[in-house]
Design a protein around this motif. Structure first.
Motif, mmCIF file in Angstrom:
data_model
loop_
_atom_site.group_PDB
_atom_site.id
_atom_site.type_symbol
_atom_site.label_atom_id
_atom_site.label_comp_id
_atom_site.label_asym_id
_atom_site.label_seq_id
_atom_site.Cartn_x
_atom_site.Cartn_y
_atom_site.Cartn_z
ATOM 1 N N CYS A 341 0.828 -1.212 0.000
ATOM 2 C CA CYS A 341 0.000 0.000 0.000
ATOM 3 C C CYS A 341 0.861 1.260 0.000
ATOM 4 C CB CYS A 341 -0.929 0.002 1.212
ATOM 5 S SG CYS A 341 -2.258 -1.219 1.082
ATOM 6 N N GLY A 342 2.132 1.109 0.348
ATOM 7 C CA GLY A 342 3.038 2.243 0.318
ATOM 8 C C GLY A 342 3.647 2.499 -1.050
ATOM 9 N N LEU A 343 3.375 1.615 -2.017
ATOM 10 C CA LEU A 343 3.858 1.840 -3.381
ATOM 11 C C LEU A 343 3.080 3.002 -4.006
ATOM 12 C CD1 LEU A 343 4.200 -1.844 -4.663
ATOM 13 C CD2 LEU A 343 5.990 -0.369 -3.755
ATOM 14 N N PRO A 344 3.671 3.717 -4.937
ATOM 15 C CA PRO A 344 3.026 4.923 -5.469
ATOM 16 C C PRO A 344 1.740 4.636 -6.231
ATOM 17 C CG PRO A 344 5.006 4.386 -6.727
ATOM 18 C CD PRO A 344 5.007 3.495 -5.532
ATOM 19 N N GLU A 345 0.804 5.587 -6.145
ATOM 20 C CA GLU A 345 -0.440 5.505 -6.922
ATOM 21 C C GLU A 345 -0.105 5.523 -8.422
ATOM 22 O OE1 GLU A 345 -3.530 5.252 -5.959
ATOM 23 O OE2 GLU A 345 -3.545 5.761 -3.821
ATOM 24 N N GLY A 346 -0.929 4.876 -9.216
ATOM 25 C CA GLY A 346 -0.716 4.882 -10.661
ATOM 26 C C GLY A 346 0.363 3.949 -11.134
ATOM 27 N N LEU A 347 0.889 3.121 -10.231
ATOM 28 C CA LEU A 347 1.940 2.170 -10.605
ATOM 29 C C LEU A 347 1.392 1.138 -11.589
ATOM 30 C CD1 LEU A 347 4.907 1.343 -9.871
ATOM 31 C CD2 LEU A 347 3.912 -0.197 -8.177
ATOM 32 N N ASP A 348 2.215 0.743 -12.547
ATOM 33 C CA ASP A 348 1.811 -0.283 -13.512
ATOM 34 C C ASP A 348 1.457 -1.561 -12.744
ATOM 35 O OD1 ASP A 348 2.148 -2.625 -15.349
ATOM 36 O OD2 ASP A 348 2.608 -1.033 -16.793
ATOM 37 N N PRO A 349 0.271 -2.153 -12.974
ATOM 38 C CA PRO A 349 -0.122 -3.370 -12.261
ATOM 39 C C PRO A 349 0.898 -4.498 -12.380
ATOM 40 C CG PRO A 349 -1.996 -2.463 -13.432
ATOM 41 C CD PRO A 349 -0.803 -1.665 -13.871
ATOM 42 N N GLY A 350 1.574 -4.587 -13.525
ATOM 43 C CA GLY A 350 2.574 -5.637 -13.695
ATOM 44 C C GLY A 350 3.718 -5.495 -12.717
ATOM 45 N N VAL A 351 4.114 -4.277 -12.441
ATOM 46 C CA VAL A 351 5.195 -4.017 -11.470
ATOM 47 C C VAL A 351 4.732 -4.401 -10.069
ATOM 48 C CG1 VAL A 351 6.645 -2.237 -10.431
ATOM 49 C CG2 VAL A 351 6.177 -2.180 -12.889
ATOM 50 N N ALA A 352 3.521 -3.965 -9.689
ATOM 51 C CA ALA A 352 2.989 -4.282 -8.360
ATOM 52 C C ALA A 352 2.848 -5.790 -8.173
ATOM 53 C CB ALA A 352 1.642 -3.605 -8.172
ATOM 54 N N LYS A 353 2.461 -6.492 -9.252
ATOM 55 C CA LYS A 353 2.280 -7.944 -9.166
ATOM 56 C C LYS A 353 3.604 -8.647 -8.876
ATOM 57 C CE LYS A 353 -0.740 -9.605 -11.985
ATOM 58 N NZ LYS A 353 -1.427 -10.138 -13.187
ATOM 59 N N PHE A 354 4.690 -8.174 -9.483
ATOM 60 C CA PHE A 354 6.003 -8.753 -9.184
ATOM 61 C C PHE A 354 6.337 -8.594 -7.703
ATOM 62 C CE2 PHE A 354 7.244 -8.425 -13.812
ATOM 63 C CZ PHE A 354 7.510 -9.775 -13.968
ATOM 64 N N VAL A 355 6.137 -7.393 -7.145
ATOM 65 C CA VAL A 355 6.439 -7.161 -5.730
ATOM 66 C C VAL A 355 5.595 -8.073 -4.844
ATOM 67 C CG1 VAL A 355 6.471 -5.471 -3.857
ATOM 68 C CG2 VAL A 355 7.115 -4.762 -6.163
ATOM 69 N N ALA A 356 4.292 -8.194 -5.154
ATOM 70 C CA ALA A 356 3.403 -9.043 -4.358
ATOM 71 C C ALA A 356 3.850 -10.500 -4.404
ATOM 72 C CB ALA A 356 1.965 -8.912 -4.865
ATOM 73 N N ASN A 357 4.196 -10.981 -5.582
ATOM 74 C CA ASN A 357 4.638 -12.379 -5.709
ATOM 75 C C ASN A 357 5.920 -12.634 -4.932
ATOM 76 O OD1 ASN A 357 2.481 -13.123 -7.325
ATOM 77 N ND2 ASN A 357 3.547 -12.704 -9.233
ATOM 78 N N TRP A 358 6.844 -11.673 -4.952
ATOM 79 C CA TRP A 358 8.089 -11.845 -4.187
ATOM 80 C C TRP A 358 7.815 -11.859 -2.690
ATOM 81 C CZ3 TRP A 358 10.894 -7.386 -7.254
ATOM 82 C CH2 TRP A 358 11.135 -7.811 -8.561
ATOM 83 N N LEU A 359 6.897 -10.991 -2.242
ATOM 84 C CA LEU A 359 6.594 -10.905 -0.813
ATOM 85 C C LEU A 359 6.061 -12.216 -0.264
ATOM 86 C CD1 LEU A 359 4.968 -7.359 -0.510
ATOM 87 C CD2 LEU A 359 7.162 -8.084 0.446
ATOM 88 N N VAL A 360 5.147 -12.863 -1.019
ATOM 89 C CA VAL A 360 4.539 -14.101 -0.522
ATOM 90 C C VAL A 360 5.327 -15.333 -0.954
ATOM 91 C CG1 VAL A 360 2.265 -13.032 -0.509
ATOM 92 C CG2 VAL A 360 2.973 -14.381 -2.491
ATOM 93 N N GLY A 361 6.391 -15.129 -1.729
ATOM 94 C CA GLY A 361 7.223 -16.236 -2.204
ATOM 95 C C GLY A 361 8.589 -16.234 -1.566
ATOM 96 N N ASP A 362 9.583 -15.769 -2.316
ATOM 97 C CA ASP A 362 10.977 -15.842 -1.864
ATOM 98 C C ASP A 362 11.226 -15.065 -0.571
ATOM 99 O OD1 ASP A 362 11.617 -17.414 -4.018
ATOM 100 O OD2 ASP A 362 12.275 -15.764 -5.281
ATOM 101 N N ILE A 363 10.636 -13.870 -0.455
ATOM 102 C CA ILE A 363 10.904 -13.052 0.731
ATOM 103 C C ILE A 363 10.271 -13.677 1.969
ATOM 104 C CG2 ILE A 363 10.372 -10.830 1.817
ATOM 105 C CD1 ILE A 363 10.808 -9.525 -0.907
ATOM 106 N N LEU A 364 9.039 -14.169 1.852
ATOM 107 C CA LEU A 364 8.404 -14.828 2.998
ATOM 108 C C LEU A 364 9.187 -16.061 3.420
ATOM 109 C CD1 LEU A 364 6.064 -14.809 4.961
ATOM 110 C CD2 LEU A 364 4.697 -16.076 3.287
ATOM 111 N N ALA A 365 9.754 -16.773 2.451
ATOM 112 C CA ALA A 365 10.584 -17.940 2.770
ATOM 113 C C ALA A 365 11.811 -17.524 3.572
ATOM 114 C CB ALA A 365 11.004 -18.659 1.491
ATOM 115 N N LEU A 366 12.444 -16.406 3.190
ATOM 116 C CA LEU A 366 13.606 -15.906 3.936
ATOM 117 C C LEU A 366 13.223 -15.538 5.368
ATOM 118 C CD1 LEU A 366 15.239 -13.579 1.243
ATOM 119 C CD2 LEU A 366 16.175 -15.738 2.092
ATOM 120 N N ILE A 367 12.038 -14.939 5.521
ATOM 121 C CA ILE A 367 11.584 -14.552 6.854
ATOM 122 C C ILE A 367 11.325 -15.781 7.716
ATOM 123 C CG2 ILE A 367 9.644 -13.510 8.103
ATOM 124 C CD1 ILE A 367 9.476 -11.440 5.823
ATOM 125 N N LYS A 368 10.660 -16.779 7.138
ATOM 126 C CA LYS A 368 10.361 -18.002 7.900
ATOM 127 C C LYS A 368 11.628 -18.768 8.270
ATOM 128 C CE LYS A 368 5.627 -18.746 6.293
ATOM 129 N NZ LYS A 368 4.684 -19.635 5.578
#
Length: 488
Positions: A341-368
């Motif tokens: 939600c802190g990403l800028p308004e008007g961001l390309d959906p494709g860019v936001a989708k990459f960030v979301a996928n990383w958060l629930v994928g590789d990054i969440l794995a690193l956290i766990k």
């Protein structure tokens, strides 16, 4: 409506489920006394107690202003009405974990009035549960019953802790809906920052009211199964109670209105005591606590200060076309939601989708794995955004991203510098890449056949080229060569 009834009928009976959720508010002190509010698992029994907790004569309650504020936040997060005036009442019952002999609650004029939750279950489906009310009350203590002993132990640490009890209408008709509603309450409370959300420690506890009826428009006799502290237990307890009540009715007997417990080992409910009605508690206004007046200005102020609500976060994710399941996983982690939600308004959906996928994928794995924490991830937000833009523009491969993400989060590396360093060794020679591609085609004939039948399957072949080149192949050139070879 007829379709909905048919959907939930079990052997000719319609189950109806209502849930009372007790939310322990995360204040520093208790609801009516300046004693520490122990919201986690206490290190020792009976250390967070004071004169009022013990019911000593001459002690008077003083309302915790922060608890009222958090109660307003919770009500706003539920989309419910906030009362202009609210009062406290005494609910009388006698139990060893309640030294006062009554619980200070809100029966006649609760802080939060009616609300309505729209709960999604897929991209296109949802169901509605009406919230009847939510009221503040002081918690009771905890009784421990040791196996084989003829006595119980009383821990009063929890006595007087501030609770918000959220009462639903019996609008759920299946175990799955009950589980989903309980999860929705959890999400709304942790995102509103009113509760720590530790289910194991009892920060949220669920009492499920279940009835079954074979008479359209008429509820059956309900039972209440108390103190469930997991979504799975809510679902299992409702499932068992539906089956048990149907069995009772089919055997020609009557369901008894009662309070029941849950045995998580046998996955069965068991009878505890007959269920009281409101008149049994002899409610009366508490003479020691004056009414609280809540102005429109105060409500507007709290509304402006309220963190992003779950519906607002969902709307943001949907605007970016992030898949439903990915979005619901993001909501499980308030930090991930805050980052997106802190990403800028008007961001390309494709860019936001990459960030979301990383958060629930590789990054969440690193956290766990304990390698990084959410503060590290939040600090790396600008770098993650920059990397997502590079990935969206096909400047970096998925393999490179996988290699770079730990560096971005752990070392706060600059993705531009990583890209520049990778560019020095990048393979952009067509002859070299073509040779690699031909070797990949020879090694994976079935994948080649699949890709020729459906070009969407070509991603596997491109990935194998990237793997063979240790991530150094120019991704655009690799994709073009694969497309060319598939056409030959």
């Amino acid at each position: 409506m007829a379709g909905a009834l048919q959907r939930y009928l079990v052997e000719g009976y319609l189950p109806s489920i209502g849930i009372e959720c007790h939310v322990q508010l995360k204040t520093k002190t208790k609801l009516f006394t300046a004693v520490a509010n122990e919201s986690g698992l206490s290190p020792a029994p009976n250390i967070h107690v004071g004169p009022l907790c013990l019911g000593l004569p001459g002690t008077l309650p003083v309302v915790n202003e922060e608890a009222v504020r958090l109660g307003i936040w919770a009500g706003l997060a539920l989309g419910a009405e906030i009362a202009a005036e609210t009062k406290f009442d005494r609910k009388h019952y006698f139990y060893p974990d309640l030294p006062l002999g009554y619980q200070i609650s809100q029966h006649y004029q609760p802080l939060v009035g009616a609300g309505r939750l729209e709960i999604p279950i897929s991209e296109t489906e949802s169901f509605t549960v009406r919230v009847q009310r939510a009221h503040l009350e002081a918690d009771a203590g905890k009784l421990t019953h040791r196996a084989g002993e003829d006595f119980s132990l009383v821990d009063l640490n929890r006595v007087g802790s501030p609770l918000l009890e959220i009462v639903s209408e019996p609008d759920m008709h299946s175990p799955a809906e009950a589980k989903r509603y309980a999860k929705e309450l959890y999400l709304r409370m942790i995102h509103a920052e009113v509760c720590d959300g530790d289910l194991f420690a009892g920060n949220l506890r669920f009492d499920v009211n279940v009835s079954v009826s074979n008479e359209p428009g008429k509820l059956g006799v309900r039972t209440e199964t108390k103190n469930l502290n997991s979504f799975r237990f809510v679902e299992q307890a409702v499932e068992h109670e539906i089956r048990r009540q149907i069995g009772v009715l089919k055997g020609g007997e009557r369901v008894v209105q009662e309070t029941r417990g849950w045995d998580e080992t046998s996955k069965r409910t068991f009878s505890q005591r007959s269920k009281e009605d409101a008149q049994d508690y002899r409610y009366m206004p508490d003479p020691d606590i004056p009414p609280l007046v809540i102005t429109k200005e105060q409500i507007d102020k709290e509304k402006a200060a309220l963190p992003a609500t779950v519906p607002a976060i969902r709307a943001r994710l949907q605007a970016w076309r992030i898949p439903f399941k990915t979005g619901e996983t993001v909501l499980d982690y308030p930090e991930a939601s805050a980052l997106l939600c802190g990403l800028p308004e008007g961001l390309d959906p494709g860019v936001a989708k990459f960030v979301a996928n990383w958060l629930v994928g590789d990054i969440l794995a690193l956290i766990k794995q304990g390698e990084v924490g959410w503060p590290d991830v939040l600090e790396a937000r600008p770098a993650l955004l920059a990397l997502a833009k590079m990935r969206h523009a096909d400047q970096v491969s998925s393999q490179a991203v996988k290699d770079w993400l730990p560096k971005l989060v752990l070392e706060q590396a600059d993705p531009a510098e990583l890209l520049a360093a990778a560019g020095e060794g990048r393979i952009a020679d067509e002859a070299t890449l073509k040779a690699m591609a031909e070797e990949v085609f020879k090694a994976h004939p079935k994948a080649v056949a699949d890709a020729r039948a459906d070009r969407k399957a070509a991603g596997f072949l491109i990935g194998q080229i990237m793997k063979a080149s240790a991530g150094q192949a120019d991704p655009k050139l690799a994709a073009a060569l694969v497309d060319k070879l598939l056409g030959e």
